[in-house]
Design an enzyme around this catalytic site. Structure first.
Site, PDB file in Angstrom:
ATOM      1  N   LYS A 190       3.015   3.557  -5.634  1.00  0.00           N
ATOM      2  CA  LYS A 190       2.513   2.562  -6.596  1.00  0.00           C
ATOM      3  C   LYS A 190       3.598   2.079  -7.548  1.00  0.00           C
ATOM      4  O   LYS A 190       3.541   0.945  -8.000  1.00  0.00           O
ATOM      5  CB  LYS A 190       1.298   3.133  -7.350  1.00  0.00           C
ATOM      6  CG  LYS A 190       0.206   3.669  -6.415  1.00  0.00           C
ATOM      7  CD  LYS A 190      -0.085   2.730  -5.237  1.00  0.00           C
ATOM      8  CE  LYS A 190      -0.810   3.402  -4.094  1.00  0.00           C
ATOM      9  NZ  LYS A 190      -0.754   2.606  -2.825  1.00  0.00           N
TER      10      LYS A 190
ATOM     11  N   ASP B 102      -3.161  -3.002  -2.609  1.00  0.00           N
ATOM     12  CA  ASP B 102      -4.208  -1.982  -2.611  1.00  0.00           C
ATOM     13  C   ASP B 102      -4.071  -1.102  -3.865  1.00  0.00           C
ATOM     14  O   ASP B 102      -2.998  -1.013  -4.463  1.00  0.00           O
ATOM     15  CB  ASP B 102      -4.086  -1.097  -1.351  1.00  0.00           C
ATOM     16  CG  ASP B 102      -5.273  -0.164  -1.196  1.00  0.00           C
ATOM     17  OD1 ASP B 102      -5.123   0.899  -0.582  1.00  0.00           O
ATOM     18  OD2 ASP B 102      -6.374  -0.499  -1.715  1.00  0.00           O
ATOM     19  N   ASN B 103      -5.160  -0.462  -4.262  1.00  0.00           N
ATOM     20  CA  ASN B 103      -5.148   0.586  -5.300  1.00  0.00           C
ATOM     21  C   ASN B 103      -4.762   0.115  -6.693  1.00  0.00           C
ATOM     22  O   ASN B 103      -4.157   0.871  -7.461  1.00  0.00           O
ATOM     23  CB  ASN B 103      -4.185   1.716  -4.905  1.00  0.00           C
ATOM     24  CG  ASN B 103      -4.444   2.216  -3.522  1.00  0.00           C
ATOM     25  OD1 ASN B 103      -3.589   2.122  -2.654  1.00  0.00           O
ATOM     26  ND2 ASN B 103      -5.636   2.746  -3.281  1.00  0.00           N
TER      27      ASN B 103
ATOM     28  N   ASP C  75       0.836  -1.203   0.000  1.00  0.00           N
ATOM     29  CA  ASP C  75       0.000   0.000   0.000  1.00  0.00           C
ATOM     30  C   ASP C  75       0.867   1.248   0.000  1.00  0.00           C
ATOM     31  O   ASP C  75       0.476   2.290   0.532  1.00  0.00           O
ATOM     32  CB  ASP C  75      -0.916  -0.002   1.220  1.00  0.00           C
ATOM     33  CG  ASP C  75      -2.009   1.044   1.114  1.00  0.00           C
ATOM     34  OD1 ASP C  75      -2.583   1.418   2.150  1.00  0.00           O
ATOM     35  OD2 ASP C  75      -2.268   1.519  -0.021  1.00  0.00           O
TER      36      ASP C  75
ATOM     37  N   GLU D 207     -11.255   4.166  -0.954  1.00  0.00           N
ATOM     38  CA  GLU D 207     -11.697   4.423   0.423  1.00  0.00           C
ATOM     39  C   GLU D 207     -12.554   5.682   0.533  1.00  0.00           C
ATOM     40  O   GLU D 207     -12.248   6.726  -0.006  1.00  0.00           O
ATOM     41  CB  GLU D 207     -10.478   4.545   1.369  1.00  0.00           C
ATOM     42  CG  GLU D 207      -9.375   5.473   0.926  1.00  0.00           C
ATOM     43  CD  GLU D 207      -8.297   4.734   0.134  1.00  0.00           C
ATOM     44  OE1 GLU D 207      -8.608   3.690  -0.473  1.00  0.00           O
ATOM     45  OE2 GLU D 207      -7.166   5.210   0.094  1.00  0.00           O
TER      46      GLU D 207
HETATM   47  N1  LIG Z   1       9.091   2.823  -0.770  1.00  0.00           N
HETATM   48  C1  LIG Z   1       8.534   3.112   0.435  1.00  0.00           C
HETATM   49  N2  LIG Z   1       9.063   2.625   1.558  1.00  0.00           N
HETATM   50  C2  LIG Z   1       8.496   2.900   2.760  1.00  0.00           C
HETATM   51  N3  LIG Z   1       7.418   3.694   2.906  1.00  0.00           N
HETATM   52  C3  LIG Z   1       6.876   4.211   1.789  1.00  0.00           C
HETATM   53  C4  LIG Z   1       7.386   3.951   0.514  1.00  0.00           C
HETATM   54  N4  LIG Z   1       6.600   4.561  -0.398  1.00  0.00           N
HETATM   55  C5  LIG Z   1       5.646   5.237   0.302  1.00  0.00           C
HETATM   56  N5  LIG Z   1       5.827   5.022   1.602  1.00  0.00           N
HETATM   57  C6  LIG Z   1       5.023   5.550   2.674  1.00  0.00           C
HETATM   58  O1  LIG Z   1       3.684   5.112   2.504  1.00  0.00           O
HETATM   59  C7  LIG Z   1       2.864   6.028   3.199  1.00  0.00           C
HETATM   60  C8  LIG Z   1       1.606   6.355   2.570  1.00  0.00           C
HETATM   61  N6  LIG Z   1       1.823   6.603   1.194  1.00  0.00           N
HETATM   62  C9  LIG Z   1       1.321   5.760   0.349  1.00  0.00           C
HETATM   63  C10 LIG Z   1       1.544   6.370  -0.826  1.00  0.00           C
HETATM   64  C11 LIG Z   1       1.083   5.765  -2.045  1.00  0.00           C
HETATM   65  N7  LIG Z   1      -0.354   5.532  -1.847  1.00  0.00           N
HETATM   66  C12 LIG Z   1      -1.097   6.401  -2.374  1.00  0.00           C
HETATM   67  O2  LIG Z   1      -0.562   7.343  -2.948  1.00  0.00           O
HETATM   68  C13 LIG Z   1      -2.576   6.243  -2.325  1.00  0.00           C
HETATM   69  C14 LIG Z   1      -3.294   7.227  -2.985  1.00  0.00           C
HETATM   70  C15 LIG Z   1      -4.684   7.150  -2.975  1.00  0.00           C
HETATM   71  N8  LIG Z   1      -5.394   8.159  -3.650  1.00  0.00           N
HETATM   72  O3  LIG Z   1      -4.751   9.097  -4.197  1.00  0.00           O
HETATM   73  O4  LIG Z   1      -6.660   8.093  -3.735  1.00  0.00           O
HETATM   74  C16 LIG Z   1      -5.357   6.112  -2.326  1.00  0.00           C
HETATM   75  C17 LIG Z   1      -4.610   5.125  -1.657  1.00  0.00           C
HETATM   76  O5  LIG Z   1      -5.223   4.072  -1.008  1.00  0.00           O
HETATM   77  C18 LIG Z   1      -3.224   5.180  -1.660  1.00  0.00           C
HETATM   78  O6  LIG Z   1      -2.534   4.192  -1.022  1.00  0.00           O
HETATM   79  N9  LIG Z   1       2.216   7.528  -0.666  1.00  0.00           N
HETATM   80  N10 LIG Z   1       2.399   7.665   0.617  1.00  0.00           N
HETATM   81  C19 LIG Z   1       3.641   7.315   3.326  1.00  0.00           C
HETATM   82  O7  LIG Z   1       3.770   7.507   4.701  1.00  0.00           O
HETATM   83  C20 LIG Z   1       4.942   7.061   2.649  1.00  0.00           C
HETATM   84  O8  LIG Z   1       6.003   7.625   3.371  1.00  0.00           O
HETATM   85 MG   LIG Z   2      -3.871   2.519  -0.541  1.00  0.00          MG
END
Ligand SMILES: Nc1ncnc2c1ncn2[C@@H]1O[C@H](Cn2cc(CNC(=O)c3cc([N+](=O)[O-])cc(O)c3O)nn2)[C@@H](O)[C@H]1O
Ligand SMILES: [Mg+2]
Length: 216
Positions: free
Chosen positions: A146, A171-172, A143, A201
């Site tokens: 992407k 997810d997604n 999650d 969500e």
């Molecule tokens: N390579 C990585 N290693 C460790 N943590 C990570 C990494 N990439 C992102 N994260 C962390 O995931 C958390 C949440 N996150 C998830 C995303 C990607 N997910 C989405 O962008 C997303 C976007 C939507 N949306 O735009 O509707 C809906 C969803 O369910 C999603 O998961 N970006 N940050 C953040 O805290 C980030 O630091």
């Molecule tokens: Mg998600």
């Protein structure tokens, strides 16, 4: 220095105000209520969350990995269902989000089952065996960013971290979408995949989870 209020911090305050310490379900519903009625946040949510619950309950995984902790919503959803002695390792890149997630996880009372590790998944996955004493994972929830789903899945394969029958739940896969990951996992002879249609969500937009069983 005024500490800027962020959405994760406001979400945490809503948990501390509305949820009962030690009661994971009340933490889950406090976050869902906050996201529906105050501020949308990218938690897997209640609709996809119940699909996540059924996959975890059926699998009863001993060792699980979550990529992208964010505020800890899905961490709590998974950890509350784990049998005694089972553990969930969750990777979070952003220290501010990790700090919030630690408090959400302990408010729910599931901290003994969870190991939150700060850092990028690409660096941490190769350390799972030596540094974290992991043999193989039974379950992986993807999650995070992407465009990291596919490279991290390949990393898990190359590091021998998936056992025969291990389940990946992503997810997604529709929104925001993970086209390269889907193309790979649905065409690979090493996986048996199935799509669970749902909604993004807290919205009516289509989204879904892809469940893939590693065949070895
Ligand atoms: N390579 C990585 N290693 C460790 N943590 C990570 C990494 N990439 C992102 N994260 C962390 O995931 C958390 C949440 N996150 C998830 C995303 C990607 N997910 C989405 O962008 C997303 C976007 C939507 N949306 O735009 O509707 C809906 C969803 O369910 C999603 O998961 N970006 N940050 C953040 O805290 C980030 O630091
Ligand atoms: Mg998600």
């Amino acid at each position: 220095l005024l500490t800027r209020s962020t959405r994760p911090k406001r979400l945490l305050r809503a948990v501390q105000k509305n949820a009962t310490r030690g009661d994971p379900l009340s933490v889950i519903s406090a976050i869902d209520h906050f996201c529906r009625h105050s501020e949308w946040a990218m938690n897997v949510g209640d609709e996809k969350g119940s699909i996540l619950d059924s996959v975890v309950s059926e699998l009863n995984p001993n060792t699980s990995l979550e990529l992208g902790t964010y505020c800890g919503y899905s961490t709590v959803r998974i950890a509350r269902l784990l049998p005694p002695g089972a553990r969930l390792i969750t990777l979070e890149f952003n220290p501010d989000y990790a700090a919030v997630a630690r408090q959400v996880i302990s408010w729910a009372g599931v901290q003994d089952k969870v190991e939150l590790v700060e850092g990028p998944s690409g660096d941490l996955i190769p350390q799972m065996k030596e540094r974290f004493g992991v043999e193989t994972f039974d379950f992986v929830f993807l999650d995070h960013w992407k465009d990291r789903y596919l490279p991290d899945t390949n990393l898990l394969e190359e590091c021998g971290l998936l056992r025969k029958g291990a389940v990946l739940l992503a997810d997604n896969v529709i929104c925001p979408g993970t086209p390269e990951y889907l193309a790979y996992i649905r065409n690979s002879p090493r996986y048996e995949s199935r799509y669970f249609q749902s909604h993004l969500e807290y919205t009516k937009v289509e989204d879904g989870l892809e469940k893939s069983v590693f065949l070895g």
